[in-house]
Design an enzyme around this catalytic site. Structure first.
Site, mmCIF file in Angstrom:
data_model
loop_
_atom_site.group_PDB
_atom_site.id
_atom_site.type_symbol
_atom_site.label_atom_id
_atom_site.label_comp_id
_atom_site.label_asym_id
_atom_site.label_seq_id
_atom_site.Cartn_x
_atom_site.Cartn_y
_atom_site.Cartn_z
ATOM 1 N N ASP A 1 17.001 -38.125 -79.746
ATOM 2 C CA ASP A 1 16.554 -39.521 -79.745
ATOM 3 C C ASP A 1 17.168 -40.323 -80.884
ATOM 4 O O ASP A 1 17.796 -39.777 -81.784
ATOM 5 C CB ASP A 1 15.007 -39.601 -79.801
ATOM 6 C CG ASP A 1 14.399 -38.632 -80.815
ATOM 7 O OD1 ASP A 1 15.110 -38.268 -81.781
ATOM 8 O OD2 ASP A 1 13.233 -38.250 -80.639
ATOM 9 N N ASN B 1 0.484 -35.319 -81.853
ATOM 10 C CA ASN B 1 -0.105 -35.666 -80.547
ATOM 11 C C ASN B 1 0.584 -34.926 -79.396
ATOM 12 O O ASN B 1 0.363 -35.249 -78.237
ATOM 13 C CB ASN B 1 -0.035 -37.186 -80.317
ATOM 14 C CG ASN B 1 1.404 -37.705 -80.289
ATOM 15 O OD1 ASN B 1 2.351 -36.938 -80.426
ATOM 16 N ND2 ASN B 1 1.547 -39.007 -80.120
ATOM 17 N N HIS C 1 3.853 -34.908 -78.805
ATOM 18 C CA HIS C 1 5.080 -35.512 -78.275
ATOM 19 C C HIS C 1 6.275 -34.589 -78.537
ATOM 20 O O HIS C 1 6.299 -33.821 -79.503
ATOM 21 C CB HIS C 1 5.305 -36.935 -78.792
ATOM 22 C CG HIS C 1 5.792 -37.067 -80.192
ATOM 23 N ND1 HIS C 1 5.669 -38.236 -80.903
ATOM 24 C CD2 HIS C 1 6.397 -36.208 -81.038
ATOM 25 C CE1 HIS C 1 6.188 -38.079 -82.098
ATOM 26 N NE2 HIS C 1 6.625 -36.841 -82.210
ATOM 27 N N GLU D 1 5.886 -39.734 -75.585
ATOM 28 C CA GLU D 1 4.512 -39.813 -76.074
ATOM 29 C C GLU D 1 3.534 -39.456 -74.955
ATOM 30 O O GLU D 1 3.918 -39.409 -73.777
ATOM 31 C CB GLU D 1 4.237 -41.241 -76.584
ATOM 32 C CG GLU D 1 5.165 -41.704 -77.704
ATOM 33 C CD GLU D 1 4.815 -41.107 -79.081
ATOM 34 O OE1 GLU D 1 4.104 -40.080 -79.154
ATOM 35 O OE2 GLU D 1 5.284 -41.680 -80.079
HETATM 36 P P1 PGA Z 1 8.263 -33.720 -88.070
HETATM 37 O O1 PGA Z 1 8.316 -34.499 -86.686
HETATM 38 O O2 PGA Z 1 9.226 -32.570 -87.948
HETATM 39 O O3 PGA Z 1 8.708 -34.729 -89.079
HETATM 40 O O4 PGA Z 1 6.861 -33.256 -88.259
HETATM 41 C C1 PGA Z 1 8.258 -33.779 -85.496
HETATM 42 C C2 PGA Z 1 8.129 -34.731 -84.342
HETATM 43 O O5 PGA Z 1 7.460 -35.774 -84.489
HETATM 44 O O6 PGA Z 1 8.676 -34.445 -83.271
#
Ligand code: PGA
Length: 246
Positions: free
Chosen positions: A67, A136, A138, A143
């Site tokens: 992304d 959450n 995702h 999301e």
């Molecule tokens: P993080 O993010 O590795 O910074 O915890 C993971 C994500 O949101 O996919």
């Protein structure tokens, strides 16, 4: 699904690097899928160390990132292109043009999403996709509520995700509201998936991923349906799982 639990973040990162290294040596023209965020930094550090030791070359590999924020120039310090350059691309030997990150400033975001899917297909599909996970559930910027059939698309960040990412910006207001993200189907199309999770804030999301109902309300739950998924967890992220120990 294979689940491996490690005593700490560094051991988890080393195991992830070993999987990537194996994928690179297993294919003539390996196609890797990369993720950003705090979690895979140790993985990239380990890959750079292997490269510097002369043990690993990316010269035959190509990559696609999950992304990119919409609206940030690629040169912006918080763009995912900048993150990848800093943590991996500029430190190893990918060929020029071999690493694709969605262009969040494309004139037509829709055309960029379609081109991204077409380029993944033209590369022969992704051999190994690295994933992180949001609190959450995702994956990428898919999301809760994102349909499982979604391909690369313009995603709207949830408030929770924008709050989580605010630490990298001058407050939550500065976090972009949209991103181009591989879709759930794009991710599920990869031949192998490796999901990394570290820390207690991820424990509930990991429990849902492993044993919750498969529902778009927890996007990562779809991964139960993937034929070749490895979860690499540290103890804190595995703490809500039944019967799993390091
Ligand atoms: P993080 O993010 O590795 O910074 O915890 C993971 C994500 O949101 O996919």
């Amino acid at each position: 699904m294979r689940i491996e639990v490690f005593a700490d973040y560094d051991q988890m990162s080393a195991a992830a690097a070993a999987l990537v290294e194996r994928a690179v040596s297993a294919a003539e023209r390996p196609v890797l899928g990369f993720a950003t965020g705090a979690t895979p930094i140790g993985l990239y550090r380990a890959l750079v160390a292997r490269h510097r030791a002369g043990a690993l070359s990316f010269s035959r590999a190509r990559s696609f990132n999950l992304d990119e924020y919409v609206g940030l120039p690629a040169s912006h310090p918080q763009s995912y292109r900048s993150y990848m350059r800093e943590n991996l691309f500029d430190a190893v030997d990918f060929a020029a043009g071999a690493c694709r990150v969605p262009d969040g400033q494309a004139d037509s975001l829709k055309a960029e999403c379609e081109a991204y899917e077409a380029q993944i297909a033209a590369a022969g599909g992704i051999d190994l996709q690295v994933l992180g996970i949001g609190t959450n559930g995702h994956i990428g910027f898919n999301e809760p509520g994102t349909p499982f059939g979604t391909l690369t698309h313009v995603a709207t960040l949830s408030e929770r995700t924008r709050q989580s990412n605010a630490v990298y910006f001058a407050g939550v207001e500065a976090v972009p509201k949209r991103a181009i993200s591989m879709g759930i189907r794009t991710i599920m199309n990869a031949r192998r998936l490796v999901l990394l999770a570290s820390g207690s804030s991820k424990a509930e999301a990991i429990r849902h991923t492993v044993s919750g109902p498969v529902t778009p309300e927890v996007p990562s739950s779809v991964l139960q349906l993937h034929p070749d998924l490895t979860l690499l967890l540290d103890r804190a992220a595995a703490a809500a799982l039944d019967g799993v120990s390091a």
